[in-house]
Design an enzyme around this catalytic site. Sequence first.
Site, PDB file in Angstrom:
ATOM      1  N   TYR A   1      52.092 -19.687 -58.381  1.00 42.29           N
ATOM      2  CA  TYR A   1      51.119 -19.983 -59.232  1.00 42.29           C
ATOM      3  C   TYR A   1      49.783 -20.703 -58.434  1.00 42.29           C
ATOM      4  O   TYR A   1      49.878 -21.073 -57.271  1.00 42.29           O
ATOM      5  CB  TYR A   1      51.589 -21.114 -60.293  1.00 42.29           C
ATOM      6  CG  TYR A   1      52.173 -22.222 -60.405  1.00 42.29           C
ATOM      7  CD1 TYR A   1      52.018 -23.186 -59.226  1.00 42.29           C
ATOM      8  CD2 TYR A   1      52.865 -22.666 -61.622  1.00 42.29           C
ATOM      9  CE1 TYR A   1      52.680 -24.375 -59.176  1.00 42.29           C
ATOM     10  CE2 TYR A   1      53.315 -23.975 -61.379  1.00 42.29           C
ATOM     11  CZ  TYR A   1      53.477 -24.618 -60.342  1.00 42.29           C
ATOM     12  OH  TYR A   1      53.979 -25.997 -60.395  1.00 42.29           O
ATOM     13  N   GLU A   2      48.714 -20.767 -59.191  1.00 38.54           N
ATOM     14  CA  GLU A   2      47.584 -21.267 -58.666  1.00 38.54           C
ATOM     15  C   GLU A   2      46.951 -20.421 -57.333  1.00 38.54           C
ATOM     16  O   GLU A   2      46.522 -20.817 -56.229  1.00 38.54           O
ATOM     17  CB  GLU A   2      47.516 -22.805 -58.210  1.00 38.54           C
ATOM     18  CG  GLU A   2      47.722 -23.786 -59.143  1.00 38.54           C
ATOM     19  CD  GLU A   2      46.537 -23.593 -60.053  1.00 38.54           C
ATOM     20  OE1 GLU A   2      46.786 -23.707 -61.437  1.00 38.54           O
ATOM     21  OE2 GLU A   2      45.255 -23.220 -59.727  1.00 38.54           O
ATOM     22  N   GLY A   3      47.033 -19.116 -57.739  1.00 38.81           N
ATOM     23  CA  GLY A   3      46.981 -18.227 -56.569  1.00 38.81           C
ATOM     24  C   GLY A   3      48.159 -17.983 -55.583  1.00 38.81           C
ATOM     25  O   GLY A   3      48.665 -18.919 -54.966  1.00 38.81           O
TER      26      GLY A   3
ATOM     27  N   GLN B   1      45.989 -16.847 -51.038  1.00 33.62           N
ATOM     28  CA  GLN B   1      45.756 -18.136 -50.346  1.00 33.62           C
ATOM     29  C   GLN B   1      45.387 -17.487 -48.972  1.00 33.62           C
ATOM     30  O   GLN B   1      44.365 -17.908 -48.250  1.00 33.62           O
ATOM     31  CB  GLN B   1      46.570 -19.261 -50.181  1.00 33.62           C
ATOM     32  CG  GLN B   1      47.044 -19.767 -51.447  1.00 33.62           C
ATOM     33  CD  GLN B   1      46.153 -20.502 -52.310  1.00 33.62           C
ATOM     34  OE1 GLN B   1      44.956 -21.319 -51.711  1.00 33.62           O
ATOM     35  NE2 GLN B   1      46.184 -20.367 -53.600  1.00 33.62           N
TER      36      GLN B   1
END
Lengths: 570, 570
Positions: A429-431, A436
Amino acid sequence: MSYRAPVSDYQFLLHQILGFDRITATETFAEADADVVSAILTEAAKMCDTVMAPLQRAGDLHPARLENGVLRTSPGFGAGYKAIAEGGWIGMSADPEHGGMGLPMSLTTAVNEMMSGACLSLQLAPLMSQGQIEALEHHASDEMKALYLPNLISGAWSGTMNLTEPQAGSDVGALSSKATANGDGTYAISGQKIYISWGDNDFAENVCHLVLARLPDGVAGTKGISLFLVPKYIPDETGKPGKANDLKVVSLEHKMGLHGSPTCVMQYDGATGWLVGQEHGGMAAMFTMMNNARLGVGGQGIGAAEGAYQHALAYALERKQGKTPVEGGTGTIVDHADVRRMLMEMKADVFAARAIMLACAGAIDMGTATGEKDWKTRAAFLTPIAKAFGTETGIRVAEQGVQVHGGMGFIEETGAAQYYRDVRVTAIYEGTNGIQAMDLVARKMMDGGEMANRLIDEIEEQAERARPTHPNMAEAVWQACETLREATEWLVEADLQDRFAGAVPYLMAFARVLGGHYHLAAALADKGGPREKLARFYIKRMLPEHAAYLIHAQEGAAGAFALSADELAG
Amino acid sequence: MSYRAPVSDYQFLLHQILGFDRITATETFAEADADVVSAILTEAAKMCDTVMAPLQRAGDLHPARLENGVLRTSPGFGAGYKAIAEGGWIGMSADPEHGGMGLPMSLTTAVNEMMSGACLSLQLAPLMSQGQIEALEHHASDEMKALYLPNLISGAWSGTMNLTEPQAGSDVGALSSKATANGDGTYAISGQKIYISWGDNDFAENVCHLVLARLPDGVAGTKGISLFLVPKYIPDETGKPGKANDLKVVSLEHKMGLHGSPTCVMQYDGATGWLVGQEHGGMAAMFTMMNNARLGVGGQGIGAAEGAYQHALAYALERKQGKTPVEGGTGTIVDHADVRRMLMEMKADVFAARAIMLACAGAIDMGTATGEKDWKTRAAFLTPIAKAFGTETGIRVAEQGVQVHGGMGFIEETGAAQYYRDVRVTAIYEGTNGIQAMDLVARKMMDGGEMANRLIDEIEEQAERARPTHPNMAEAVWQACETLREATEWLVEADLQDRFAGAVPYLMAFARVLGGHYHLAAALADKGGPREKLARFYIKRMLPEHAAYLIHAQEGAAGAFALSADELAG
């Protein structure tokens, strides 16, 4: 086998490795002197150890559930959340004008990590609020700030991020949620959002959703997306939660871990929302929130790693098995070389990942305090590394934690398995970590590798300073740097597909070298002490991994695409 | 997203890489010609794909449970077990005299792996029986063989292994279960055993426990342990299950995965047992069973990896997200370089691990057929590598499978998470991977590194043959071999603690190099084809990992013990 937040490690890193005094020397953070740092860390640690850690297992055994549309959180989570809120830990770095403490992100990051190690699923709730606070501080109108920020900062209200839709995950620009102006300054928001962490709870008076949606004249893709604040209860004239908004939690996901954190499918049916920032400017506002959250998620990985390490060490120090092969040993499995190897690897990686994370937070602080572009570029460069390496460390260390437990590791009662299950999502999650890494080798290399090379220069400068006292370690770090520099030169010349094929290995190699850098700094600061010994272990035995990563990173895309889809299946 | 057993990969490996015709050329296995191999693999694959794979999720959702002392297995598992039994897959390699098929272990190993990929938790039941069959064939009296083997081979009865006790895990010699002679040729067995896989079921007519216990005159440690066969129901005069024995399942463990397989705590209260082998000779008999089971567990890891890979590939070929960056792409995420990298790594490692496993099985077969010590030594050397690398591959590939799924990977409904949870135990049971590595660098190196060097010589010989057509790949494998040879020389000179500190990295490096060897063989056998392309990916991008492992392997124990127990906690 209780959790103890690693306060001394933060102290050591901030003051002896990362030059926190430079942050205190700024006008913005002048109040954050050594005594304040010490008080903050000690107080937060107490809350983590005594209030949050005991909730870890309850969240796993008694997941949040949806009863007739009402969300019931895990036993004790309401009280735990209140303790976090009352400690002021949600708004540590928020603007004092609205009730925040205005402290550096370095401290918030440390406290977030220690909360993650204590109870990851509960910690995710304030982490979401923090991201929302930062987005509103940067992009909301003064009126909205005045209404929402004090409530979010105090924890009376909580915040969420609503980005993902079934067809729009990593490709957020594909979203189809709609917003139309109501003519009174508000908007009607409709659509379905998935994977909404802490999409509802039963402990905050209101739940504020930041929702990405497209206005009728919004173009396709990310440039046509706007950001809206959509509260569960619409504030009345006095600013108190009033009538229920037209939104609901449709269902909760059944996940591998993080059971204490409800992951919601949210439905918006013409819900009333307020625009945050400019029309069609939603992505910029969202990125403010996401950068903060990415560093936070890296810290979640490291916190889980710390928890898993402590858990495994406690088990190893207690479990008797076989003859002790060392004289004067403890008589437990910690005397076995293979168990020692695992524990040392775990401890060394936690230190490396934590140092990278705090260096990133420190750069954010210096950017905030000085406004200098160099600090901001540095923070932007380190963020994907801190996120991806922090979470990879979480997964590796939790996996080794299971292994140290032997057969007991696979049995849920010990708690080792929970770290392993819970932390797995942090790489997603969050990319995802792949996203990243692509961010690192593409957007963060648009400067032609300037920031990468500046970091490499700094690492080599320190290695030169270390040569007189630590010739072998210094040489190993210096050589690794040179290999990284060559790979970086290759990368900035390569086309995007070739970079992407090696993006994750490149990121991992950069993290390995940065880890060597901070371990070497620790060796310099603790000559003859345990930190020097841990540094030697890392630099001799773990740093060499960078070489294989960098070979992989420079192989390009063609070989990765050598098999057709049919051949992949064949 | 259904499972298809990888028949063509086994065919390719057996016939084109591993020289299966050498096995067929022996008198013992003359019947196992290419047609038989093809028929066996095809038939087993059909059963795996159509009967077992549909049970995978049911086992997870509806774990085996204990109701008033009666064990209820997961829905469909009874029918699934009967299909395995009726296909003859339990006794594939068992003696035809007692109803087995007398086929090579190479084929049993392949079929076991494909069953593992289809439904790991159910496959564990026949795997346990196979180990018991082998132990009885080697160590039981003719009378016991005549009574038990036909029932175990047909699957009418099932078998278990009872080694572990709470204080006696890796250190099995510490066990305290007791056996006393009843005076009628039987023994009374008392004690508690834990982690008993498939300790009971509701689909076999009888459950036969092989139990390690100590006779009154048994010395402390492993030399005082004897092995007993203790059936759930004592056979009557006609050989049918008669009265219930004095044993019971006390409870089932609550595990992270493998929910379909009941992991039992067993209680023996003066249960009637029969001695297997000699008094105090239990460990020798148990090792027969464990060596078999270790190779089988390696295959479990590889099967789970294959399942996870197929699952991830199917998802990647179906999931649309973002713009396709490649011309003529599929329009799904398989077009993204980072997803390709993950899929290629997964596929390349599955091939490497499978080749090592089948090479080990082939050595067992040649040892059986020829009686030659060299083959037996080779099999013994490869067993810990096959077990540890097979299961590490299972964990890595299942982890990447989750990552390929993105957010969906953390949601249980997709099944990706189940592979990740289920396979985790394979690195722990049948001797942790640390124990495997210690076995490799100690017991299996008691020849002064002779077998290791013979394998290294063979790898280099093939590399020399490959130079004319594949100069770069051949050189990479050859150089890796030289590095491995140097590390092996260091290792055989080092003391035991120093070896143990680097045992796992050494084992992983050996596996990496063997993987390069078999990939190079595949490149030679499939010039210009997909196997050559996969080999190039592995040798260029994954083989280089051996270097870091070997640096770590030669660092010795002192650095791993540099921190005191207090400093580890500090």
